[in-house]
Each structure stands twice: as structure tokens, then as C-alpha cells.
Design an enzyme around this catalytic site. Structure first.
Site, PDB file in Angstrom:
ATOM      1  CG  ASP A 155     -22.630 -89.823 -62.684  1.00  0.00           C
ATOM      2  OD1 ASP A 155     -22.436 -90.775 -61.910  1.00  0.00           O
ATOM      3  OD2 ASP A 155     -21.723 -89.193 -63.228  1.00  0.00           O
ATOM      4  CG  ASP A 179     -19.781 -90.876 -58.299  1.00  0.00           C
ATOM      5  OD1 ASP A 179     -18.918 -91.715 -58.619  1.00  0.00           O
ATOM      6  OD2 ASP A 179     -20.510 -90.297 -59.127  1.00  0.00           O
TER       7      ASP A 179
END
Length: 166
Positions: free
Chosen positions: A124, A142
């Protein structure tokens, strides 16, 4: 005469799946090896947006993070099972928009599974923040999942309204 694959809902969905998966994996590769974000930790991109390195060993919003290696396997198996179901939905839907959204969700899910298998955690790095408010750090996969789910919800709401008006 048969319809070319890219005009069929499944063909469009598969194309979107591959685009989402490719964008996700290429962005993560660049973050890790081009920008070398693990070494730099955080880089300001513009006001309100940083690239900040986070190795996500959990699922959405850090849930179930204490499961260790078993969690990595469990999350991957669940995600691949869901992706399989989504591929069936994508193959059966007559709607090009639904197929595209399901393709984006599937591509995002597979992208995060690849990270779990390859690195032991999801990469991330997108960190949005403003006026003391900070969102969770996330990635392209995401984003594809969340945006596609939002479009599916809107499609459902407008479809329901249209059916009620008839």
C-alpha cells in the site's frame, strides 16, 4: 456471424480485469524498485497526497492483522474464491457496465493476492490527507475495487428507481 469478444460483456470485463491488474502490479513495481519507497518511507507528491510505504499484513482497514502467515494464506484463498465467483458473474451478465465493474474488482483482488504470495503482505502506498484528516494508505487495486463497487451500487439504485417508475 458471431460478435467479436471485445463487444461482449465478458470480453469487456476481462479487458478491464487485465487493465486493473496490470496498472496495480506496474505501480507497485515502480513504487518498490523505481522510487525505492521502502527505503524512503514517504514522498510528498503534492499537497494532500503522499506516497507512503505500508506493508499491509491484514485486510481492509487493518482488520485481522494478528493472524501471521496463516492469515496470508487464508486471505489469499478467500480472495481467489471470491474472484472465481466474480468470474462466473462476469461470464453470465448481459450488462457491459456490470462486466466492466466485476472485472475491475476481480483484477484488484488478484493484484492483492499476488502481493500476499510474493511479498507476504500487500503493498500500500497512496496516502491522501488534508486539514489534519488522513485516509488509510491504499493502492491501485483497492481503488479499482472501491470505484467499481460504487458504480455497481449506483447502477443498482438507478435500476431500481427506473423499475419503480414503470
Amino acid at each position: 456471424m458471431s460478435t467479436p469478444l471485445m463487444r461482449r460483456p465478458f470480453g469487456i470485463g476481462f479487458l478491464v480485469l487485465m487493465l486493473a491488474l496490470s496498472a496495480d502490479q506496474l505501480s507497485k513495481y515502480w513504487i518498490l524498485y523505481g522510487l525505492d519507497l521502502p527505503e524512503r518511507v514517504s514522498v510528498k507528491v503534492m499537497p494532500g497526497l503522499n506516497f507512503t510505504m505500508v506493508w499491509n499484513h491484514a485486510v481492509t482497514f487493518g482488520m485481522f492483522g494478528g493472524l501471521g502467515n496463516a492469515g496470508r494464506i487464508l486471505f489469499s484463498v478467500i480472495a481467489l474464491s471470491v474472484a472465481s465467483g466474480l468470474l462466473v458473474w462476469m461470464a453470465r451478465t448481459p450488462s457491459k457496465l456490470t462486466a466492466a465493474c466485476v472485472g475491475a474488482i476481480t483484477g484488484g483482488a488478484i493484484g492483492n493476492v499476488i502481493d500476499r504470495v510474493r511479498y507476504g503482505a500487500v503493498v500500500d502506498f497512496i496516502h491522501a490527507h488534508a486539514f489534519g484528516w488522513s485516509w488509510y494508505v491504499f493502492n491501485v487495486a483497492d481503488s479499482a475495487i472501491v470505484c467499481a463497487v460504487c458504480v455497481l451500487v449506483l447502477q443498482s439504485v438507478f435500476s431500481d428507481r427506473q423499475q419503480q417508475a414503470s
